[in-house]
Design a protein around this motif. Structure first.
Motif, PDB file in Angstrom:
ATOM      1  N   GLN A 282       0.859  -1.103   0.005  1.00 58.78           N
ATOM      2  CA  GLN A 282      -0.037   0.131  -0.036  1.00 58.78           C
ATOM      3  C   GLN A 282       0.897   1.040  -0.242  1.00 58.78           C
ATOM      4  OE1 GLN A 282      -2.837   0.226   3.131  1.00 58.78           O
ATOM      5  NE2 GLN A 282      -3.873   1.941   2.288  1.00 58.78           N
ATOM      6  N   PHE A 283       0.737   2.330  -0.946  1.00 58.31           N
ATOM      7  CA  PHE A 283       1.425   3.231  -1.184  1.00 58.31           C
ATOM      8  C   PHE A 283       0.541   4.447  -0.970  1.00 58.31           C
ATOM      9  CE2 PHE A 283       3.597   0.511  -4.485  1.00 58.31           C
ATOM     10  CZ  PHE A 283       4.448  -0.052  -3.576  1.00 58.31           C
ATOM     11  N   GLN A 284       1.024   5.542  -0.237  1.00 56.30           N
ATOM     12  CA  GLN A 284       0.467   6.892  -0.022  1.00 56.30           C
ATOM     13  C   GLN A 284       0.700   7.435  -1.306  1.00 56.30           C
ATOM     14  OE1 GLN A 284       0.703   8.468   3.771  1.00 56.30           O
ATOM     15  NE2 GLN A 284       0.675  10.691   2.863  1.00 56.30           N
ATOM     16  N   LEU A 285      -0.048   8.527  -1.765  1.00 54.39           N
ATOM     17  CA  LEU A 285      -0.028   9.075  -3.094  1.00 54.39           C
ATOM     18  C   LEU A 285       0.099  10.807  -2.610  1.00 54.39           C
ATOM     19  CD1 LEU A 285      -2.522   7.532  -5.161  1.00 54.39           C
ATOM     20  CD2 LEU A 285      -0.239   7.341  -5.027  1.00 54.39           C
ATOM     21  N   PRO A 286       1.029  11.510  -3.479  1.00 53.86           N
ATOM     22  CA  PRO A 286       1.645  11.080  -4.502  1.00 53.86           C
ATOM     23  C   PRO A 286       2.991  10.148  -4.000  1.00 53.86           C
ATOM     24  CG  PRO A 286       2.357  13.347  -4.174  1.00 53.86           C
ATOM     25  CD  PRO A 286       1.125  12.957  -3.116  1.00 53.86           C
ATOM     26  N   PHE A 287       3.352   9.020  -4.931  1.00 51.79           N
ATOM     27  CA  PHE A 287       4.296   7.982  -4.524  1.00 51.79           C
ATOM     28  C   PHE A 287       5.877   8.848  -4.736  1.00 51.79           C
ATOM     29  CE2 PHE A 287       7.161   4.436  -5.420  1.00 51.79           C
ATOM     30  CZ  PHE A 287       6.973   3.802  -4.407  1.00 51.79           C
ATOM     31  N   LEU A 288       6.452   9.216  -3.785  1.00 50.59           N
ATOM     32  CA  LEU A 288       7.810   9.544  -3.663  1.00 50.59           C
ATOM     33  C   LEU A 288       8.929   8.711  -3.272  1.00 50.59           C
ATOM     34  CD1 LEU A 288       6.815  12.936  -1.841  1.00 50.59           C
ATOM     35  CD2 LEU A 288       6.709  12.674  -4.195  1.00 50.59           C
ATOM     36  N   GLY A 289       8.690   7.390  -2.960  1.00 48.00           N
ATOM     37  CA  GLY A 289       9.650   6.726  -2.465  1.00 48.00           C
ATOM     38  C   GLY A 289       9.464   5.837  -1.563  1.00 48.00           C
ATOM     39  N   LYS A 290      10.470   5.173  -0.878  1.00 49.58           N
ATOM     40  CA  LYS A 290      10.355   4.370   0.426  1.00 49.58           C
ATOM     41  C   LYS A 290       9.537   4.979   1.407  1.00 49.58           C
ATOM     42  CE  LYS A 290      13.323   1.422   3.030  1.00 49.58           C
ATOM     43  NZ  LYS A 290      14.636   0.844   3.550  1.00 49.58           N
ATOM     44  N   GLU A 291       9.607   6.288   1.631  1.00 47.02           N
ATOM     45  CA  GLU A 291       8.911   6.819   2.779  1.00 47.02           C
ATOM     46  C   GLU A 291       7.453   6.912   2.525  1.00 47.02           C
ATOM     47  OE1 GLU A 291      10.418  10.357  -0.006  1.00 47.02           O
ATOM     48  OE2 GLU A 291      11.158   8.222   0.965  1.00 47.02           O
ATOM     49  N   SER A 292       6.940   6.747   1.221  1.00 46.79           N
ATOM     50  CA  SER A 292       5.237   6.707   1.004  1.00 46.79           C
ATOM     51  C   SER A 292       4.805   5.068   1.119  1.00 46.79           C
ATOM     52  CB  SER A 292       5.185   7.033  -0.683  1.00 46.79           C
ATOM     53  OG  SER A 292       5.825   8.321  -0.920  1.00 46.79           O
ATOM     54  N   ILE A 293       5.726   4.172   1.429  1.00 44.70           N
ATOM     55  CA  ILE A 293       5.015   2.628   1.583  1.00 44.70           C
ATOM     56  C   ILE A 293       4.247   2.777   3.025  1.00 44.70           C
ATOM     57  CG2 ILE A 293       5.772   0.449   2.050  1.00 44.70           C
ATOM     58  CD1 ILE A 293       8.093   0.882   0.392  1.00 44.70           C
ATOM     59  N   THR A 294       3.023   2.422   2.803  1.00 42.65           N
ATOM     60  CA  THR A 294       2.182   2.450   4.074  1.00 42.65           C
ATOM     61  C   THR A 294       2.415   1.126   4.817  1.00 42.65           C
ATOM     62  OG1 THR A 294       0.720   4.094   3.248  1.00 42.65           O
ATOM     63  CG2 THR A 294      -0.243   2.683   5.150  1.00 42.65           C
ATOM     64  N   SER A 295       2.087   0.001   4.088  1.00 43.32           N
ATOM     65  CA  SER A 295       2.163  -1.423   4.572  1.00 43.32           C
ATOM     66  C   SER A 295       2.408  -2.240   3.514  1.00 43.32           C
ATOM     67  CB  SER A 295       0.510  -1.381   5.280  1.00 43.32           C
ATOM     68  OG  SER A 295      -0.332  -1.602   4.383  1.00 43.32           O
ATOM     69  N   CYS A 296       2.414  -3.485   4.010  1.00 45.34           N
ATOM     70  CA  CYS A 296       2.595  -4.647   3.088  1.00 45.34           C
ATOM     71  C   CYS A 296       2.188  -5.890   3.914  1.00 45.34           C
ATOM     72  CB  CYS A 296       4.238  -4.927   2.662  1.00 45.34           C
ATOM     73  SG  CYS A 296       4.544  -6.432   1.575  1.00 45.34           S
ATOM     74  N   ASN A 297       1.096  -6.634   3.459  1.00 44.89           N
ATOM     75  CA  ASN A 297       0.482  -7.675   3.796  1.00 44.89           C
ATOM     76  C   ASN A 297       0.644  -8.925   3.006  1.00 44.89           C
ATOM     77  OD1 ASN A 297      -0.572  -6.384   6.099  1.00 44.89           O
ATOM     78  ND2 ASN A 297      -1.902  -5.376   4.834  1.00 44.89           N
ATOM     79  N   THR A 298       0.942 -10.152   3.259  1.00 46.48           N
ATOM     80  CA  THR A 298       1.010 -11.214   2.482  1.00 46.48           C
ATOM     81  C   THR A 298      -0.257 -12.234   2.573  1.00 46.48           C
ATOM     82  OG1 THR A 298       3.416 -11.125   2.834  1.00 46.48           O
ATOM     83  CG2 THR A 298       2.488 -13.176   2.025  1.00 46.48           C
ATOM     84  N   ILE A 299      -0.699 -12.533   1.487  1.00 47.15           N
ATOM     85  CA  ILE A 299      -1.674 -13.418   1.285  1.00 47.15           C
ATOM     86  C   ILE A 299      -1.361 -15.023   0.717  1.00 47.15           C
ATOM     87  CG2 ILE A 299      -4.092 -13.880   0.422  1.00 47.15           C
ATOM     88  CD1 ILE A 299      -4.325 -10.784  -0.185  1.00 47.15           C
ATOM     89  N   GLU A 300      -1.911 -15.865   1.291  1.00 44.31           N
ATOM     90  CA  GLU A 300      -1.689 -17.182   0.664  1.00 44.31           C
ATOM     91  C   GLU A 300      -2.897 -17.773  -0.324  1.00 44.31           C
ATOM     92  OE1 GLU A 300      -0.789 -20.153   3.642  1.00 44.31           O
ATOM     93  OE2 GLU A 300       0.637 -18.820   4.760  1.00 44.31           O
ATOM     94  N   SER A 301      -2.188 -17.806  -1.548  1.00 43.35           N
ATOM     95  CA  SER A 301      -3.329 -18.062  -2.433  1.00 43.35           C
ATOM     96  C   SER A 301      -3.837 -19.492  -2.441  1.00 43.35           C
ATOM     97  CB  SER A 301      -2.704 -17.543  -3.981  1.00 43.35           C
ATOM     98  OG  SER A 301      -1.723 -18.523  -4.351  1.00 43.35           O
ATOM     99  N   GLY A 302      -2.866 -20.511  -2.124  1.00 45.95           N
ATOM    100  CA  GLY A 302      -3.095 -21.962  -2.267  1.00 45.95           C
ATOM    101  C   GLY A 302      -2.966 -22.456  -3.804  1.00 45.95           C
ATOM    102  N   ILE A 303      -2.509 -21.847  -4.655  1.00 50.74           N
ATOM    103  CA  ILE A 303      -2.612 -22.141  -6.008  1.00 50.74           C
ATOM    104  C   ILE A 303      -0.991 -22.582  -6.494  1.00 50.74           C
ATOM    105  CG2 ILE A 303      -2.512 -21.278  -8.255  1.00 50.74           C
ATOM    106  CD1 ILE A 303      -5.275 -20.106  -8.018  1.00 50.74           C
ATOM    107  N   ASN A 304      -0.940 -23.661  -6.863  1.00 49.67           N
ATOM    108  CA  ASN A 304       0.310 -24.115  -7.271  1.00 49.67           C
ATOM    109  C   ASN A 304       0.672 -23.733  -8.728  1.00 49.67           C
ATOM    110  OD1 ASN A 304       0.627 -25.903  -4.961  1.00 49.67           O
ATOM    111  ND2 ASN A 304      -0.697 -27.411  -5.879  1.00 49.67           N
ATOM    112  N   SER A 305       1.927 -23.606  -8.948  1.00 47.14           N
ATOM    113  CA  SER A 305       2.491 -23.027 -10.019  1.00 47.14           C
ATOM    114  C   SER A 305       1.779 -21.764 -10.541  1.00 47.14           C
ATOM    115  CB  SER A 305       2.699 -24.062 -10.948  1.00 47.14           C
ATOM    116  OG  SER A 305       3.374 -24.943 -10.923  1.00 47.14           O
ATOM    117  N   PRO A 306       1.577 -20.799  -9.830  1.00 49.34           N
ATOM    118  CA  PRO A 306       0.568 -19.460 -10.157  1.00 49.34           C
ATOM    119  C   PRO A 306       1.379 -18.882 -11.365  1.00 49.34           C
ATOM    120  CG  PRO A 306       2.049 -18.943  -8.434  1.00 49.34           C
ATOM    121  CD  PRO A 306       2.310 -20.415  -8.577  1.00 49.34           C
TER     122      PRO A 306
END
Length: 813
Positions: A282-306
């Motif tokens: 998730q990036f805050q706008l306007p995106f300027l660089g590393k300081e604009s990163i709000t969060s990062c969440n990881t989801i497991e899809s359960g799909i093999n060979s996506p």
């Protein structure tokens, strides 16, 4: 609730009938013979120029077209970016393309799976292992060995993806680029000539995984030793991107220091990894660089060979639903719920939706999700289209009172070879597929009482470009053009010795369709519809007149609603008409002329014109000399009498000059109208946001006097507004002063300010303040200039300075 997936059987092949055999040539020819209805007839016309690429294309889906009209092409050394412009100052009939490139990194990307020394020892151990299942798997895996050693080094780009407009500091699109060696980075084009890397997401994600010991949640089992080959593979696969896609812009709430809440724009970037996990940045706008990163969440899809990823964004009863569509190299496709924290108005699915579950070994190559309106159900719906081998899988998602309904089927018999690229026109739902043999299919969805069917027709690129092989296609944002990457096809049954990669363009709409779409546009922004305006420009330059039906329809629009968009459209047409009347120079533009230049300096009234007059393309001098040529410093008509027959000197030259002068007068009248309308907007902001004695840095009294200086201009709204402002200002004037000699700068011209000592400053077209600094911004078509916002400017002035050009709608750099 979710209804069971249905097979939509139909007697016609275009509606999705299943076939026992895969890709039979006879079947394709039979389907091609079944002509679609006359209402969907398409005539493809070649559009010049063809852009030759310096390197061969690389990766899957190498072509992408952004919503701000830039085409990215993934090649073996860089991402070539072709920006389409609808230049009102050019008289050439070819497309105007501005070309830049995002170079590939100079060093290989090494994923962070552990301490450097330990990783080096493990690599040496696996390479020299006596177990061939370990040593061969290690040596042949390019993720472990990006630099190659005995293998050629991995160079080039695997995939690129454009964000929606409004994400970078200039309000344009960001470019996410994925290299062959798994480096994912985000780039921005801030000064139009150079691309800048804003952030390296692969490096940041690797750091995050290292901090949590390569466990995505506390419930995961402790990670094993790096010296174990399965653990070594797992750590690489969990951070090797396969695809990445941007979401639409959403709104989040930010709490300020005084506990007030303000709305902040944000955008999501979903990254699909080899092990099936999806990281949602998730990036805050306007995106300027590393300081604009709000969060990062990881989801497991359960799909093999996506293999592929796409966003699903659905609006139902003014509430927005989002999800991620994931496809597998083995066949299954499903939609995963995405919970968006702190995002206003979004809700999500309770559980994943399986769109296709059979492991039929047909890899999903590309997925497009198109929002449509269902005419029978009277509600919005989503059409998901996926390329699976030579087939097109489609799925209609519909939310009604009964819950979520899913209809799906396949369209067969389209191509005799696997589909290599797919593109979609999201405005009307038309889908385009192509195979490597130079055949493109246009699929038009038609709703039925139950679900939908497809009308489709064949576009043979060989009839447009000759014998070619195709490597990728993309559709322009408004559906006017199809971009195609081509190489030479077979000649007399022989393959070409050398491949020349080119990006070529084909028209998908006629001039009449483009003009009608511009007149009925809900966007009301010329820059957002550059592909349509380019078709109109091409027609006027060829015919040297504006069609009567377009003139009449535009005049009716101006009379009925008076929107400034239609005035800007009228200005665009007049400028193109003016360019079409210009006589092409007889000499090469680059060749210097010494003797004639002396005549031009001494005699020509155009050499004293300001830079802004040259850029406007509407110089006030006699129209013997075009504004475009004046800016180049060339003589055109010093010898014009000799270039025309003497007999036609009276009858031929004067009517053309009168016509040009008449068009010039119309152009200046429309420009003045647009200037006055924007001045009223600026004065309205001044009245709402200023105190009586506050100096706003905007020449308020000068703008008021300029508006009322013309006796023929009678606008009651302007008179009332100016009366309120002058009453509020009392006798205070706040004049602008020249920074060189401190003299007062009078407001006598909307484009420039000239002090009594002759110092000339150009005016900002957004605030009408004189730009007295060496650095300022220009709009994309060089129509006007604007000043940079300063820290002491109030918020409402900064908001004004973020606006596009008032004459051509293009952004300002």
């Amino acid at each position: 609730k979710m209804a069971a997936a249905e097979r939509e059987g139909s007697p016609s092949l275009s509606a999705g009938e299943e076939e026992p055999a895969l890709g039979l040539e006879s079947l394709v020819e039979e389907v091609a013979a079944a002509a679609p209805s006359a209402g969907f007839r398409l005539t493809a016309v070649r559009r010049e120029p063809a852009v030759r690429l310096q390197h061969g294309v690389s990766g899957l889906e190498p072509l992408a077209w952004s919503e701000d009209h830039r085409v990215s092409v993934s090649t073996a050394r860089s991402i070539a970016v072709l920006e389409q412009l609808s230049d009102v100052h050019s008289g050439g009939q070819e497309m105007v393309i501005h070309r830049t490139a995002v170079p590939a990194p100079a060093t290989a990307c090494h994923l962070k799976v552990g301490p450097k020394k330990e990783v080096a020892e493990c690599k040496e151990k696996f390479a020299s292992s006596v177990d061939p299942t370990v040593s061969q798997a290690f040596m042949l895996d390019r993720v472990f060995n990006p630099e190659g050693k005995s293998l050629p080094p991995l160079r080039g780009f695997k995939y690129s993806s454009w964000s929606p407009p409004g994400c970078d500091a200039n309000g344009r699109c960001l470019l996410a680029a994925l290299t062959m060696d798994n480096r994912l980075s985000v780039h921005a084009n801030l000064n139009r000539l150079q691309w800048v890397q804003l952030v390296d997401l692969t490096e940041i994600y690797g750091e995050r995984l290292r901090e949590v010991s390569y466990r995505l949640s506390k419930a995961d089992a402790p990670s094993g030793e790096l010296g174990d080959f399965p653990e070594f593979q797992r750590r690489y696969s969990m951070q090797s991107p396969v695809r990445m896609e941007w979401s639409g812009i959403c709104t989040t709430q930010q709490v300020k220091h005084n506990n007030e809440c303000r709305d902040v724009g944000s955008v999501l970037l979903a990254v699909l990894f080899e092990n099936g996990n999806i990281a949602v940045w998730q990036f805050q706008l306007p995106f300027l660089g590393k300081e604009s990163i709000t969060s990062c969440n990881t989801i497991e899809s359960g799909i093999n060979s996506p293999s592929v990823l796409s966003w699903w964004e659905y609006e139902h009863n003014n509430r927005k639903m989002s999800g991620l569509i994931v496809g597998s190299a083995f066949g299954p496709i499903k939609v995963l719920p995405v919970n968006l924290k702190a995002v206003k108005g979004y809700f999500t699915l309770r559980q994943p939706i399986i769109l296709w579950q059979e492991m039929d070994q047909l890899p999903v190559h590309s997925i497009k999700c198109i929002p449509l309106y269902h005419p029978y159900q009277k509600c919005s719906c989503s059409l998901v289209v996926a390329a699976r081998g030579a087939y097109v899988f489609w799925c209609l998602l519909l939310i009604s009172k009964a819950g979520l309904t899913v209809h799906n089927s396949h369209v067969t018999g389209l191509h005799s070879l696997p589909i290599v690229s797919m593109a979609a026109d999201k405005q009307n739902g038309t889908v385009y597929t192509c195979s490597s043999d130079g055949k493109v299919r246009q699929l038009i969805p038609i709703f039925t009482d139950v679900a939908l069917k497809f009308e489709h027709q064949l576009i043979k690129l060989s009839e447009v470009f000759g014998s070619v092989r195709t490597h990728g296609i993309a559709v322009s944002p408004c559906g006017a053009y199809l971009a195609v990457i081509t190489t030479e096809g077979m000649n007399n049954g022989l393959h070409p010795v050398h491949k020349n990669y080119q990006v070529q363009f084909v028209t998908l709409k006629t001039f009449e369709e483009a003009a009608a779409q511009l007149l009925e546009s809900s966007v009301q922004n010329l820059f957002r519809q550059v592909d349509l305006t380019d078709l109109v420009r091409w027609k006027i330059l060829k015919d040297k007149h504006i069609p009567q039906f377009l003139q009449e329809a535009l005049d009716k629009k101006i009379e009925s609603c008076g929107s400034t968009y239609f005035w800007r459209f009228k200005l665009f047409l007049l400028r193109i008409l003016y360019q079409s009347m210009q006589k092409a120079p007889t000499e090469a533009m680059w060749r210097p002329s010494h003797e004639e230049a002396k005549i031009l300096i001494s005699d020509s009234p155009g050499m004293g014109s300001t830079e802004d007059d040259q850029e406007e393309g509407t110089s006030k001098q006699a129209s013997k000399q075009s504004p475009r040529d004046t800016g180049k410093g060339m003589d055109i008509d010093d010898t014009a009498e000799d270039s025309l027959p003497q007999s036609s000197d009276v009858g031929g030259r004067e009517p053309m000059e009168e016509k040009l002068l008449e068009i010039q007068e119309h152009i200046e009248a429309v420009e003045m109208h647009l200037t006055r309308e924007h001045m009223k907007r600026v004065l309205g902001e001044v009245y709402l946001h200023t105190w009586i004695t506050e100096n706003t840095s905007i020449p308020t009294r000068g703008v008021c006097d300029f508006l009322m200086s013309n006796d023929g201009y009678d606008d009651r709204t302007a008179r009332v507004l100016i009366g309120h402002i002058l009453k509020k200002m009392n006798k205070q004037t706040f004049p602008e002063h020249c920074s060189l000699c401190k003299e007062i700068l009078p407001f006598t011209d909307r484009k420039q300010a000239v002090c009594s000592n002759g110092h000339i400053w150009l005016r900002c077209f957004l605030t009408y303040q004189s730009c007295q600094t060496l650095v300022y911004r220009r709009c994309l078509l060089h129509d006007s200039i604007a000043r940079h916002p300063t820290p002491e400017d109030p918020e409402w002035i900064k908001r004004l300075l973020q606006g596009p050009c008032t004459l051509c709608d293009s952004p300002v750099f």
